[in-house]
Design an enzyme around this catalytic site. Structure first.
Site, PDB file in Angstrom:
ATOM      1  N   HIS A 125       0.815  -1.125   0.042  1.00 35.81           N
ATOM      2  CA  HIS A 125       0.107  -0.015   0.070  1.00 35.81           C
ATOM      3  C   HIS A 125       0.693   1.077  -0.222  1.00 35.81           C
ATOM      4  O   HIS A 125       2.022   1.233   0.404  1.00 35.81           O
ATOM      5  CB  HIS A 125      -0.828   0.106   1.269  1.00 35.81           C
ATOM      6  CG  HIS A 125      -1.608  -1.202   1.636  1.00 35.81           C
ATOM      7  ND1 HIS A 125      -0.854  -2.204   2.160  1.00 35.81           N
ATOM      8  CD2 HIS A 125      -2.680  -1.584   1.050  1.00 35.81           C
ATOM      9  CE1 HIS A 125      -2.038  -3.353   2.431  1.00 35.81           C
ATOM     10  NE2 HIS A 125      -2.900  -3.155   1.655  1.00 35.81           N
ATOM     11  N   ASP A 127       0.030   4.101   1.691  1.00 38.71           N
ATOM     12  CA  ASP A 127      -0.256   4.748   3.049  1.00 38.71           C
ATOM     13  C   ASP A 127      -0.009   6.288   2.871  1.00 38.71           C
ATOM     14  O   ASP A 127       0.425   6.853   3.514  1.00 38.71           O
ATOM     15  CB  ASP A 127       0.971   4.007   3.955  1.00 38.71           C
ATOM     16  CG  ASP A 127       0.768   2.729   4.167  1.00 38.71           C
ATOM     17  OD1 ASP A 127      -0.154   2.241   3.845  1.00 38.71           O
ATOM     18  OD2 ASP A 127       1.676   2.145   4.809  1.00 38.71           O
ATOM     19  N   HIS A 140      -3.038   3.946  10.083  1.00 36.15           N
ATOM     20  CA  HIS A 140      -1.824   3.299   9.375  1.00 36.15           C
ATOM     21  C   HIS A 140      -1.903   3.365   7.738  1.00 36.15           C
ATOM     22  O   HIS A 140      -0.764   2.971   7.114  1.00 36.15           O
ATOM     23  CB  HIS A 140      -1.635   1.565   9.897  1.00 36.15           C
ATOM     24  CG  HIS A 140      -2.881   0.859   9.145  1.00 36.15           C
ATOM     25  ND1 HIS A 140      -2.710  -0.867   9.001  1.00 36.15           N
ATOM     26  CD2 HIS A 140      -4.008   1.029   8.612  1.00 36.15           C
ATOM     27  CE1 HIS A 140      -3.391  -1.103   8.671  1.00 36.15           C
ATOM     28  NE2 HIS A 140      -4.333  -0.163   8.127  1.00 36.15           N
TER      29      HIS A 140
HETATM   30 MN   LIG Z   1       2.033  -0.115   5.165  1.00 36.29          MN
END
Ligand SMILES: [Mn+2]
Length: 298
Positions: A125, A127, A140
């Site tokens: 990901h 993020d 997160h």
């Molecule tokens: Mn991550």
């Protein structure tokens, strides 16, 4: 090299519980002994104190779930890392990926004044959500955006005005991005190598391009989310996504970064023993750390 291990046993930024046990799982998989075996001096500093979710007010601070507690843990991690000597290599253990807001900040500020820091974000990901763009609201999914100064002012303010430059960030292993997050990434100009890029270009070329791109940075931090690896290799993660890095791709990336001699700190995050099989994921991640810190086949 002098290595310092610091755990941040926090799962408050994630949607599923269990990554608070990540530091224990990694220690149980003989992290310190493995790194000593490579000739390093290893000091385990223990864990940052993180309160249990059952004991804190989930909504204290603002609309973000557990904001106040996450902020305090990240601040504490940043302070402890920043206080380490400049020639020490910190190995920080999550916890969910929100801990990196603290560790990256601490590493950039280590030695008194902020240093230009490159971030290699190995993750399924990106993020890069902000509280406004995030579909889940889980912190997160937001650490990189906050490290560049976007999003919640308190989280973005952890470095006391220091921020990562978006052009000093390279992401590798990406295969899950939210719609609004994609726009934010493009706008910011963050370089992301998706799994398609890994398939097409290969890890060798990607690593060379990454080091070239980050040539102007003084420090280099690797933040390795276990979910970057394929779930068949690393099943013990909260948000598994099929089609990840193979075991060898993960090791090759770490081996090539080690050869560069430029990496100055490492996070290992999102190891979830509750969802794991016989601590397999922690063991794999200890292997990745070893490859980054000098383990060679020959
Ligand atoms: Mn991550």
């Amino acid at each position: 090299m002098d290595l310092s291990i610091l755990g941040i046993p926090m799962d408050l930024g994630a949607g599923r519980r269990g990554v608070d046990m990540g530091p224990s799982a990694l220690r149980n998989a003989h992290l310190a002994r493995t790194l000593r075996g490579l000739g390093h001096t290893v000091t385990d500093l223990g864990d940052v104190e993180v309160p249990l979710p059952e004991t804190v007010d989930k909504h204290a601070g603002s609309g973000l779930v557990f904001l106040e507690t996450i902020l305090a843990a990240c601040r504490s991690a940043a302070e402890q890392v920043a206080a380490l000597p400049e020639d020490t290599f910190p190995v920080t253990l999550g916890g969910d990926h929100s801990v990196s807001m603290g560790t990256v900040t601490g590493n950039a500020l280590r030695g008194g004044s902020p240093r230009r820091t490159g971030l290699i974000w190995v993750d399924a990901h990106t993020d890069y959500n902000t509280p406004q763009s995030s579909p889940s609201g889980n912190i997160h999914g937001m650490p990189v955006a906050h490290l560049t100064g976007r999003g919640d002012p308190q989280l973005a303010g952890l470095g006391g005005g220091w921020h990562l430059r978006p052009e000093d960030i390279v992401m590798i292993g990406i295969r899950s991005v939210d719609a609004k997050e994609r726009e934010l990434l493009r706008e910011a100009g963050v370089k992301a190598y998706t799994m398609k890029d890994v398939d097409q270009l290969g890890i060798t070329r990607i690593t060379a391009e990454t080091l070239e791109r980050l040539a102007g940075t003084e420090r280099l931090h690797v933040s390795f989310d276990a979910d970057a690896l394929d779930p068949s290799v690393a099943p013990g993660v909260g948000t598994p996504v099929p089609g990840g890095l193979t075991y060898r791709e993960g090791h090759l990336l770490m081996e090539l970064l080690a050869e560069s001699g430029r990496v100055t700190s490492l996070d290992i995050v999102e190891v979830n023993p509750v969802l794991d099989t016989r601590n397999q994921t922690a063991e794999v991640m200890v292997g990745m750390a070893a490859s980054l810190l000098g383990q060679r086949i020959l």
